[in-house]
Design a protein around this motif. Structure first.
Motif, PDB file in Angstrom:
ATOM      1  N   LEU A  99      23.961 -50.498 -36.566  1.00 40.68           N
ATOM      2  CA  LEU A  99      24.572 -49.050 -36.869  1.00 40.68           C
ATOM      3  C   LEU A  99      24.991 -48.426 -35.430  1.00 40.68           C
ATOM      4  O   LEU A  99      25.967 -47.799 -35.397  1.00 40.68           O
ATOM      5  N   ASP A 100      24.278 -49.007 -34.507  1.00 37.84           N
ATOM      6  CA  ASP A 100      24.654 -48.658 -33.004  1.00 37.84           C
ATOM      7  C   ASP A 100      26.192 -49.282 -32.685  1.00 37.84           C
ATOM      8  O   ASP A 100      26.971 -48.817 -32.086  1.00 37.84           O
ATOM      9  N   GLU A 101      26.486 -50.685 -33.075  1.00 41.71           N
ATOM     10  CA  GLU A 101      27.505 -51.143 -32.774  1.00 41.71           C
ATOM     11  C   GLU A 101      28.650 -50.583 -33.736  1.00 41.71           C
ATOM     12  O   GLU A 101      29.746 -50.435 -33.337  1.00 41.71           O
ATOM     13  N   LEU A 102      28.119 -50.209 -34.870  1.00 41.33           N
ATOM     14  CA  LEU A 102      29.228 -49.404 -35.791  1.00 41.33           C
ATOM     15  C   LEU A 102      29.678 -48.146 -35.353  1.00 41.33           C
ATOM     16  O   LEU A 102      30.897 -47.459 -35.161  1.00 41.33           O
ATOM     17  N   SER A 103      28.631 -47.292 -34.425  1.00 43.69           N
ATOM     18  CA  SER A 103      28.892 -46.099 -33.918  1.00 43.69           C
ATOM     19  C   SER A 103      29.921 -46.357 -32.561  1.00 43.69           C
ATOM     20  O   SER A 103      30.991 -45.485 -32.563  1.00 43.69           O
ATOM     21  N   ARG A 104      30.040 -47.521 -32.081  1.00 45.03           N
ATOM     22  CA  ARG A 104      30.979 -47.842 -31.042  1.00 45.03           C
ATOM     23  C   ARG A 104      32.397 -47.919 -31.436  1.00 45.03           C
ATOM     24  O   ARG A 104      33.281 -47.367 -30.546  1.00 45.03           O
ATOM     25  N   VAL A 105      32.521 -48.267 -32.667  1.00 44.75           N
ATOM     26  CA  VAL A 105      33.760 -48.660 -33.094  1.00 44.75           C
ATOM     27  C   VAL A 105      34.722 -47.569 -34.112  1.00 44.75           C
ATOM     28  O   VAL A 105      35.841 -47.714 -34.217  1.00 44.75           O
ATOM     29  N   LEU A 106      33.906 -46.632 -34.369  1.00 42.51           N
ATOM     30  CA  LEU A 106      34.271 -45.585 -35.248  1.00 42.51           C
ATOM     31  C   LEU A 106      35.589 -44.783 -34.593  1.00 42.51           C
ATOM     32  O   LEU A 106      36.672 -44.503 -35.362  1.00 42.51           O
ATOM     33  N   GLY A 107      35.314 -44.375 -33.362  1.00 42.82           N
ATOM     34  CA  GLY A 107      36.497 -43.839 -32.595  1.00 42.82           C
ATOM     35  C   GLY A 107      37.296 -42.471 -33.556  1.00 42.82           C
ATOM     36  O   GLY A 107      36.312 -41.788 -33.959  1.00 42.82           O
TER      37      GLY A 107
END
Length: 283
Positions: A199-207
């Motif tokens: 979920l941390d990786e997901l947060s990085r790409v939401l933009g």
């Protein structure tokens, strides 16, 4: 395989996929590499440690379709070192040639047949507003534990609550809870435990994306995001086990009041319990 694209777009997506590449030694040295597939004017880059998989795609000029696995750290460093402008990558046999401007590099490939086949979850797809999910993840993920000796606490509990989605995380010293009333990701009464690292990786790409497509399988969940330079998919295995009871009677009554306040003023919804609050969220 041979393709040509802009350096800035490539380095961004390559860096995204490489964050899932395995950093640990093991039985699959190929997992230290990043899988590249060029087909129909799209380059798809995949990094995985078998727990978390990140696929990032970008539009390129494909001269010759194909696939290869290149050592992740070396390739990322090479692409970053190039000046802005066109970059060309050509793979022939066990060698990849990377060129941009006046620079040219040669890299030995990893066996593409050794890279594991990674399938997508087979569940139904639902769509969630990025703004709501991003705010919830920002507030809740950081409360999860980073101690792999307690794997249950390294996850974020996602549960269906009152027709929406509840996010819960605790490291046994603090507790974070966030309700997303409009997110109908799960069926009533359903709950899953998702690794906080994914979920941390997901947060990085939401933009600046507007929506996230979520697909939940029996043992995996994937999140698909469309971004300016392409698309990103984060897939992760679900954590097996029972999340600790975080809502004794007193906390349940407290949350009912807090949730109404959060919905009314659009506030944060993160509640931390320090000291003796623990995983039970007492107080």
């Amino acid at each position: 395989m041979k393709f040509r694209c802009e350096r800035d777009a490539l380095v961004e997506q390559l860096g995204t996929a490489s964050r899932a590449v395995s950093s640990r030694g093991g039985a699959l040295p190929v997992l230290t590499g990043i899988h590249l597939k060029a087909h129909k004017d799209t380059l798809t880059m995949t990094g995985s440690d078998l727990e978390i998989t990140v696929r990032a795609s970008v539009a390129v000029d494909v001269k010759k379709s194909g696939e290869a696995v290149l050592p992740s750290r070396i390739v990322v460093d090479i692409i970053r070192s190039l000046d802005s402008g066109a970059v060309e990558v050509e793979v022939s046999g066990e060698e990849a040639k990377i060129s941009g401007g006046r620079s040219q590099f040669s890299v030995r490939t990893l066996p593409v047949d050794d890279f594991p086949a990674l399938s997508d979850p087979s569940g139904d797809q639902v769509t969630v507003a990025t703004a709501d999910l991003a705010a919830g993840l920002k507030q809740v993920v950081r409360a999860a534990s980073g101690d792999d000796a307690r794997p249950i606490l390294t996850g974020v509990l996602m549960s269906a609550e009152d027709g929406g989605l509840r996010l819960v995380a605790t490291d046994s010293y603090r507790l974070a809870v966030r309700d997303l009333p409009e997110a109908t990701v799960l069926s009533e009464g359903q709950k899953v435990l998702v690794p906080s690292r994914a979920l941390d990786e997901l947060s990085r790409v939401l933009g600046d994306s507007e929506e996230v497509n979520v697909r939940l399988g029996e043992r995996e969940v994937s999140f698909d995001v469309s971004i300016e330079d392409g698309a990103v998919q984060v897939t992760t295995r679900l954590i097996e086990g029972e999340f600790p009871n975080y809502r004794p009677v007193s906390y349940t009554h407290l949350r009912a009041h807090e949730t109404r306040e959060d919905r009314g003023c659009g506030g944060g919804g993160v509640k931390k319990k320090g000291g003796g609050g623990g995983g039970g969220g007492g107080g």
